[in-house]
Design a protein around this motif. Sequence first.
Motif, PDB file in Angstrom:
ATOM      1  N   ARG A  78      -3.239  -0.120  -2.204  1.00 21.09           N
ATOM      2  CA  ARG A  78      -4.349   0.827  -2.189  1.00 21.09           C
ATOM      3  C   ARG A  78      -3.914   2.099  -1.465  1.00 21.09           C
ATOM      4  O   ARG A  78      -3.068   2.072  -0.572  1.00 21.09           O
ATOM      5  N   ASN A  79      -4.513   3.236  -1.832  1.00 18.57           N
ATOM      6  CA  ASN A  79      -4.233   4.518  -1.193  1.00 18.57           C
ATOM      7  C   ASN A  79      -4.904   4.523   0.187  1.00 18.57           C
ATOM      8  O   ASN A  79      -6.114   4.644   0.299  1.00 18.57           O
TER       9      ASN A  79
ATOM     10  N   HIS B  47      -4.210   9.244  -8.228  1.00 19.15           N
ATOM     11  CA  HIS B  47      -5.068   8.346  -7.457  1.00 19.15           C
ATOM     12  C   HIS B  47      -5.296   7.056  -8.230  1.00 19.15           C
ATOM     13  O   HIS B  47      -6.113   6.993  -9.148  1.00 19.15           O
TER      14      HIS B  47
ATOM     15  N   ASP C 244       0.804  -1.226   0.000  1.00 20.55           N
ATOM     16  CA  ASP C 244       0.000   0.000   0.000  1.00 20.55           C
ATOM     17  C   ASP C 244       0.841   1.282   0.000  1.00 20.55           C
ATOM     18  O   ASP C 244       0.303   2.366  -0.226  1.00 20.55           O
TER      19      ASP C 244
ATOM     20  N   GLU D 140      -8.877   4.816   0.991  1.00 22.88           N
ATOM     21  CA  GLU D 140      -9.559   3.521   1.016  1.00 22.88           C
ATOM     22  C   GLU D 140      -8.831   2.535   1.922  1.00 22.88           C
ATOM     23  O   GLU D 140      -7.747   2.820   2.431  1.00 22.88           O
ATOM     24  N   GLU D 141      -9.468   1.383   2.103  1.00 25.00           N
ATOM     25  CA  GLU D 141      -8.895   0.353   2.963  1.00 25.00           C
ATOM     26  C   GLU D 141      -7.936  -0.528   2.167  1.00 25.00           C
ATOM     27  O   GLU D 141      -8.062  -0.688   0.958  1.00 25.00           O
ATOM     28  N   SER D 142      -7.007  -1.122   2.887  1.00 22.32           N
ATOM     29  CA  SER D 142      -6.055  -2.028   2.266  1.00 22.32           C
ATOM     30  C   SER D 142      -6.759  -3.283   1.760  1.00 22.32           C
ATOM     31  O   SER D 142      -7.735  -3.752   2.347  1.00 22.32           O
ATOM     32  N   LEU D 143      -6.231  -3.825   0.679  1.00 19.63           N
ATOM     33  CA  LEU D 143      -6.777  -5.050   0.116  1.00 19.63           C
ATOM     34  C   LEU D 143      -6.649  -6.216   1.091  1.00 19.63           C
ATOM     35  O   LEU D 143      -7.391  -7.200   0.999  1.00 19.63           O
TER      36      LEU D 143
ATOM     37  N   ALA E 184       0.981   3.212  -3.585  1.00 19.54           N
ATOM     38  CA  ALA E 184      -0.296   3.828  -3.962  1.00 19.54           C
ATOM     39  C   ALA E 184      -0.623   5.014  -3.061  1.00 19.54           C
ATOM     40  O   ALA E 184      -1.190   6.018  -3.514  1.00 19.54           O
ATOM     41  N   THR E 185      -0.266   4.926  -1.777  1.00 15.89           N
ATOM     42  CA  THR E 185      -0.556   6.018  -0.837  1.00 15.89           C
ATOM     43  C   THR E 185       0.310   7.242  -1.131  1.00 15.89           C
ATOM     44  O   THR E 185      -0.178   8.378  -1.129  1.00 15.89           O
TER      45      THR E 185
ATOM     46  N   SER F  84      -5.087   2.461  -7.925  1.00 18.80           N
ATOM     47  CA  SER F  84      -4.770   1.213  -7.250  1.00 18.80           C
ATOM     48  C   SER F  84      -3.531   0.679  -7.940  1.00 18.80           C
ATOM     49  O   SER F  84      -3.490   0.593  -9.166  1.00 18.80           O
TER      50      SER F  84
END
Length: 206
Positions: free
Chosen positions: A144-145, A137, A125, A149-152, A128-129, A139
């Motif tokens: 994931r950012n 922005h 993550d 959003e939440e982590s995969l 992406a963050t 994925s």
Amino acid sequence: MAFEEFVKLSESGEKFALFIATMDTHHPNGHLSKKCSNKSYGDGNNSILNTVLCSDRLVSDFLIKILNSKYYDNTVIAISSDHLAMRNTATHILEKIDNRRNLFALIDKDLSPKGKEDKEATPFDVGATVLGRLGIHVSLGLGRNLIKEESLTLDFQDIDEKIKSWRRDLLSYWDFPKVASKDHIEIEGGEISISGEKMSLPVLLK
């Protein structure tokens, strides 16, 4: 040297990314900087702890220089560990710590200060963050950012086992095709196709 490079790149007026890796805390003993030869952790008998103390001070001094510079307002700083400490002269201490974690921190004047945020995430993550803070922005693979959003990792009961099950597919991204005499090779529009697998030019074929 890193700060001088930061100033030079900032003065250019161009967008840039500057990556700095700290190797002094590498296991098993660490490599103490000459700048810290007169400082030690506790009684000084544990070499890796002396090095961690030194590295912490040097990184802090570097960050303070950036924060106090006229270029900080247009800068995003990311601090990230690549893995947990491997076996070293402080392992007997680290083994007593429950739930050890990797570190990821962002320093950015436009980011509301939240202090430490306890959020389930993985090193995937980080990219992406950071890109999200730069206005991109996306994925990014399994990343994931985390600001938006939440982590995969939350979608799976055990992300480590899931990644192991994907091992063959993930490694295939680095598996380049072998060229044999029967293969069909086609070059068109900036791409080379070898038996249907396409790559963008330039490509070095051995």
